[in-house]
Design a protein around this motif. Structure first.
Motif, short mmCIF file in Angstrom:
data_model
loop_
_atom_site.label_atom_id
_atom_site.label_comp_id
_atom_site.label_asym_id
_atom_site.label_seq_id
_atom_site.Cartn_x
_atom_site.Cartn_y
_atom_site.Cartn_z
N GLY A 131 48.34 33.42 40.07
CA GLY A 131 47.49 34.58 39.77
C GLY A 131 47.12 35.26 41.07
O GLY A 131 47.66 34.93 42.13
N GLY A 185 43.25 40.15 30.05
CA GLY A 185 43.12 39.04 30.99
C GLY A 185 44.44 38.48 31.48
O GLY A 185 44.47 37.44 32.15
N GLN A 190 44.30 40.47 35.69
CA GLN A 190 43.67 39.53 36.63
C GLN A 190 43.54 40.16 38.01
O GLN A 190 42.57 39.91 38.74
CB GLN A 190 44.50 38.24 36.72
CG GLN A 190 44.48 37.40 35.46
CD GLN A 190 45.61 36.39 35.39
OE1 GLN A 190 46.22 36.05 36.42
NE2 GLN A 190 45.90 35.92 34.19
N THR A 196 38.38 37.84 38.57
CA THR A 196 39.49 36.92 38.83
C THR A 196 40.22 37.22 40.13
O THR A 196 40.96 36.37 40.63
CB THR A 196 40.51 36.98 37.67
OG1 THR A 196 40.72 38.35 37.30
CG2 THR A 196 40.02 36.20 36.47
N ASN A 197 40.02 38.42 40.68
CA ASN A 197 40.69 38.77 41.92
C ASN A 197 39.71 38.60 43.08
O ASN A 197 38.80 39.40 43.26
CB ASN A 197 41.19 40.22 41.84
CG ASN A 197 41.97 40.62 43.09
OD1 ASN A 197 41.89 39.97 44.14
ND2 ASN A 197 42.72 41.70 42.98
N THR A 271 39.42 39.72 26.69
CA THR A 271 40.41 38.94 27.43
C THR A 271 40.75 37.68 26.65
O THR A 271 39.85 37.04 26.09
CB THR A 271 39.88 38.48 28.81
OG1 THR A 271 38.79 37.59 28.60
CG2 THR A 271 39.43 39.64 29.68
N THR A 273 41.63 35.16 28.04
CA THR A 273 41.26 34.09 28.95
C THR A 273 39.77 33.75 28.92
O THR A 273 39.38 32.62 29.10
CB THR A 273 41.60 34.53 30.39
OG1 THR A 273 41.16 35.88 30.55
CG2 THR A 273 43.07 34.46 30.66
#
Ligand SMILES: Cc1cc2nc3c(=O)[nH]c(=O)nc-3n(C[C@H](O)[C@H](O)[C@H](O)COP(=O)(O)O)c2cc1C
Length: 407
Positions: A131, A185, A190, A196-197, A271, A273
């Motif tokens: 990711g 997501g 991402q 998430t980044n 998302t 996720t």
């Protein structure tokens, strides 16, 4: 059946959902597009006869364009090993499927996906999925892949190449349009999300940096297919988590995609996720997941964490409408509404509100002939109860289906 359909949709209505319309030169016979719903009819990644039959039934039901859900752009872009990825070995099956759907009067779009760091793919070429940043990979728990690693700059370059090559391949096998998945997501989302980044290079940090990869992917895909080929973007207007992307961000994201030459934006949300229920509101999917999950470890984790991840979002018609209107007002490309459109009254509202096309997910599982039925019955309301049991069939050997109504 296709003769009847041609007649039925041939009449010239101005701006109603049964009238024809074009998107970047692609003529669609009405405004209904099947939303991407990963069918799980590609065992070991190969399109099956069942997949042909599934989309064929939708074609006979009058849909203008169907979407093959989640076509991974590379082998490691899959959530699991039963998802297809775009490569030469499946050219004959895709050719046959698309030719058959064309003969039945329906156009075909392919949803270009990459899971990023969210995968339980047993055939992953690495120890862990990649990711934007090192982090948790909840989906991989049962397969001993609880974490994902951060992509290097070289990995990012390779990923862009994969999108470019997949797009060229998909155009060459006969897809009429491509839908790039920027939401839910998955990989590109991402990168877009501050949640998430966590990168420190020019692919992370500022909004501009987080949008760099998605825009490079769009440019590469456009380059591969040329300017006269419809490209759609599916986005999440909100991730539904603190520290993630929200509705205001979605307006800015849409403006950038519009300026970069996208032909249509699909306004989804949530998302897979972190908060999936925003996406398909209605019955909570947690009980179904607990029922069908094979891994004891995963069931344990779901019991522990499930309530916070699978929040209740009661269903109401057109649940994304108000936020989707904000995007409509900010862009000049076509607008494709998705989320709780299940009656003629709603379809009419969407047309009146300036949306160009309507994507349908669950209602086409309960009513595969929805466009034909809706055309013949002004008071049409789909049988779908939004119980979301269909979501728990996503790993069923029979593929996704409505558990309430068989046809
Ligand atoms: C069984 C199932 C599978 C889905 N798979 C995907 C998918 O592969 N890709 C995607 O973008 N959305 C997927 N979705 C979300 C739908 O495309 C759509 O956004 C959502 O169902 C809301 O639309 P609806 O109210 O018309 O069902 C899926 C939904 C369902 C019910």
């Amino acid at each position: 059946m296709s003769g009847t359909q041609t007649d039925i949709f041939a009449q010239d209505y101005t701006k109603d959902c049964f009238s024809a319309a074009a998107i970047n030169g692609l003529q669609l016979k009405n405004r209904f597009i099947k939303a991407g719903t990963f069918e799980n009819m590609t065992p070991s990644g190969t399109p099956s006869q069942q997949l042909n039959d599934f989309h064929g039934t939708l074609a006979d039901g009058g849909i203008a364009m169907t979407t093959l859900g989640y076509c991974a752009v590379e082998m490691d872009g899959r959530l699991n090993e039963n998802m297809m990825y775009m490569h030469e070995d499946i050219r004959p099956q895709l050719n046959e499927l698309i030719d058959d759907l064309h003969a039945r009067g329906t156009k075909v779009s392919g949803q270009m996906g990459h899971c990023g760091g969210f995968s339980k793919n047993r055939e992953l070429s690495r120890r862990r999925p990649l990711g934007p940043s090192f982090g948790l990979n909840g989906l991989g728990l049962s397969r001993g892949m609880l974490f994902c690693d951060a992509m290097t700059t070289k990995d990012i370059k390779n990923l862009i190449t994969s999108y470019r090559e997949a797009a060229a391949f998909m155009k060459s096998v006969g897809f009429d349009a491509l839908e790039i998945h920027f939401g839910h997501g998955y990989g590109l989302c991402q990168f877009m999300s501050p949640k998430t980044n966590k990168r420190k290079d020019n692919y992370g940090g500022s909004f501009e940096n987080r949008m760099r990869l998605p825009l490079q992917v769009l440019a590469a895909v456009r380059d591969a297919v040329g300017s006269n080929f419809p490209l759609l973007a599916k986005i999440s207007m909100t991730e539904g988590v603190r520290g993630g992307l929200h509705y205001d961000d979605a307006v800015e994201i849409s403006k950038l995609l519009d300026e970069a030459g996208i032909d249509g934006i699909i306004t989804s949300g949530g998302t897979s996720t972190m908060n999936p229920m925003i996406m398909f509101r209605g019955g909570n999917i947690l009980p179904g997941m607990l029922r069908t999950e094979e891994s004891r470890l995963m069931r344990f984790a779901l019991r522990l964490m499930g309530k916070s991840m699978f929040k209740d979002y009661p269903y109401h018609e057109l649940y994304f409408l108000e936020q989707a209107k904000r995007i409509r007002d900010a862009v000049s490309c076509k607008m494709i509404y998705v989320g709780g459109a299940s009656s003629n009254a709603s379809f009419t509202t969407l047309m009146e509100q300036g949306f160009d096309f309507i994507q349908l997910g669950r209602t086409l599982l309960s009513d595969p002939d929805l466009p034909l039925r809706a055309k013949m019955d002004t008071g049409f309301v789909s049988r779908c109860t939004h119980c979301n049991d269909c979501v728990s069939t996503i790993e069923s050997p029979n593929g996704i289906h409505c558990t309430q109504f068989s046809s």
